[in-house]
Enzyme design. Sequence first.
Site, short mmCIF file in Angstrom:
data_model
loop_
_atom_site.label_atom_id
_atom_site.label_comp_id
_atom_site.label_asym_id
_atom_site.label_seq_id
_atom_site.Cartn_x
_atom_site.Cartn_y
_atom_site.Cartn_z
N LYS A 1 53.78 -18.53 -2.46
CA LYS A 1 53.27 -18.13 -3.78
C LYS A 1 52.13 -17.12 -3.72
CE LYS A 1 52.07 -22.38 -4.83
NZ LYS A 1 51.56 -23.56 -5.59
N TYR B 1 38.91 -39.79 -3.77
CA TYR B 1 39.59 -38.78 -4.58
C TYR B 1 39.21 -38.95 -6.04
CZ TYR B 1 42.69 -37.99 -0.53
OH TYR B 1 43.20 -37.71 0.72
N ASP C 1 50.24 -42.04 -1.48
CA ASP C 1 48.99 -41.99 -0.72
C ASP C 1 47.83 -41.54 -1.61
OD1 ASP C 1 47.65 -41.85 2.13
OD2 ASP C 1 47.07 -40.02 1.08
N SER D 1 48.73 -31.88 4.11
CA SER D 1 48.74 -30.41 4.03
C SER D 1 49.88 -29.79 4.83
CB SER D 1 47.39 -29.83 4.49
OG SER D 1 46.39 -30.08 3.55
N PRO D 2 51.09 -30.35 4.74
CA PRO D 2 52.22 -29.76 5.47
C PRO D 2 52.61 -28.39 4.91
CG PRO D 2 53.03 -31.42 3.95
CD PRO D 2 51.52 -31.52 3.94
N ALA E 1 50.22 -26.26 4.03
CA ALA E 1 48.99 -25.48 4.19
C ALA E 1 48.37 -25.19 2.82
CB ALA E 1 49.24 -24.19 4.96
N GLY F 1 51.60 -32.72 -2.53
CA GLY F 1 50.84 -32.86 -3.76
C GLY F 1 51.50 -32.01 -4.82
#
Length: 322
Positions: free
Chosen positions: A214, A54, A49, A204-205, A207, A281
Site C-alpha cells: 500500500k 493495548y 491475541d 508484524s508478519p 511489517a 491486525g
Amino acid sequence: MHYRRLGSSGLKVSEIALGSWLTLGSSVDTESTSALVRRAFDLGVTLFDTADVYANGAAEESLGLALGPLRRTDVVLATKCFFPMSEGPNDRGLSRKHVTESVHASLRRLGTDYIDLHQCHRPDPETPVEETVRAYEDLIRQGKLLYWGVSEWSADGIIEACRLATPGYRPVSNQPQYSIMRRQIEAELLQLSQREGLGQIAFSPLAQGVLTGKYSGGKRPAGTRAADAFRNQFMGAYLRDDQLARVDRLRPLADESGLSMAQLALAWCLREPGVSSVIVGATRLEQLEDNCQASGRTLDPTVLERIDRLFPASAAVRAVSG
C-alpha cells in the site's frame, strides 16, 4: 483455515490469528470490533491475541465483549503482561505480584474465567526468571491459565525458563517479530524453540502493513497507519525508499503465485514449520478476509529463492512494536 499445534503442546491454533495492537479498543470502535471478531471466527480463526497494555486495557475489554456471544471452548484467548499499567512501582514487570495481579485484571476485562495462553510481553531484567516461572506454575494450577509463553525473549532467557520450569509447566510459545523484512529469529531462535517445544506466534508478519504494497512509491494514503503520527512511530525503518523499492519487486512474485501481496507475506512466514500462527491486525473486513486466504498456501521453491535474494536474512530490517 488450517490449524497447527502450538509447539509441543496439545493445543491447536489457527494459522491466522487476529491481534488487537493499535486496532481493537482504539482505532476500531466496539461495533466494528464485534463485526471483525465474528467474521474472523466464521473464517476459522480461533486464536485471538491481545495484551493488558493495548489501549491501557481497552483492547481486552473490547475483545472480551466481542467474544461474549461465542462458545468459550471454541476460541483460544491469548494476552500478555510486562509494560507499566500505572505509575505504581509494582504495576509492571514480571514479578510474582505483577503477573498475578495482571492476570486477575485481564480476567475481569476479558470477562472470562480462564485465559488459554498468557505471555511475558518482554523479558524483565529486574526479576529472577525463577520467580516468574513459579508464578505461572501457580496460576496454571489454580486454573486461571492453561498455558504460558514469552515474547521477544533471548535464546538464553528461553533456555533458562525451560530449565527452571517443572515438567508439564514449561512455556509453549514465543511471540517474536517475524516477516520477510525482519528475519532475525532464523539465526538461532527458530531451531532453539523447536528443540525446547515452543511454537512461534509471529507478530508484524506484514511489517506493519508495508508488505501489502500500500505504500508503493513512498505514498502514505489517508487513513493508513503510516499516515497516522501515533500509529506509525515504529515504522520508520520499514518506510525507507530502498526498502519500499524492494517491496515493490515482490508484486510480480505475488501475481505469479496467484496471491495478494499480503497473502504472499503471510504464506512466506507459514512456510516455517516452527511457526504455529501469524497475527494480523485488521480494521476492515476486506483486509481480514484477504489475510485468512493465506492459510494452507504453499509457495513454489523458486519464489522462495527470489524472495531470499530480495530480502536476505543477513539484511533484515530492525524495528520494534507489538
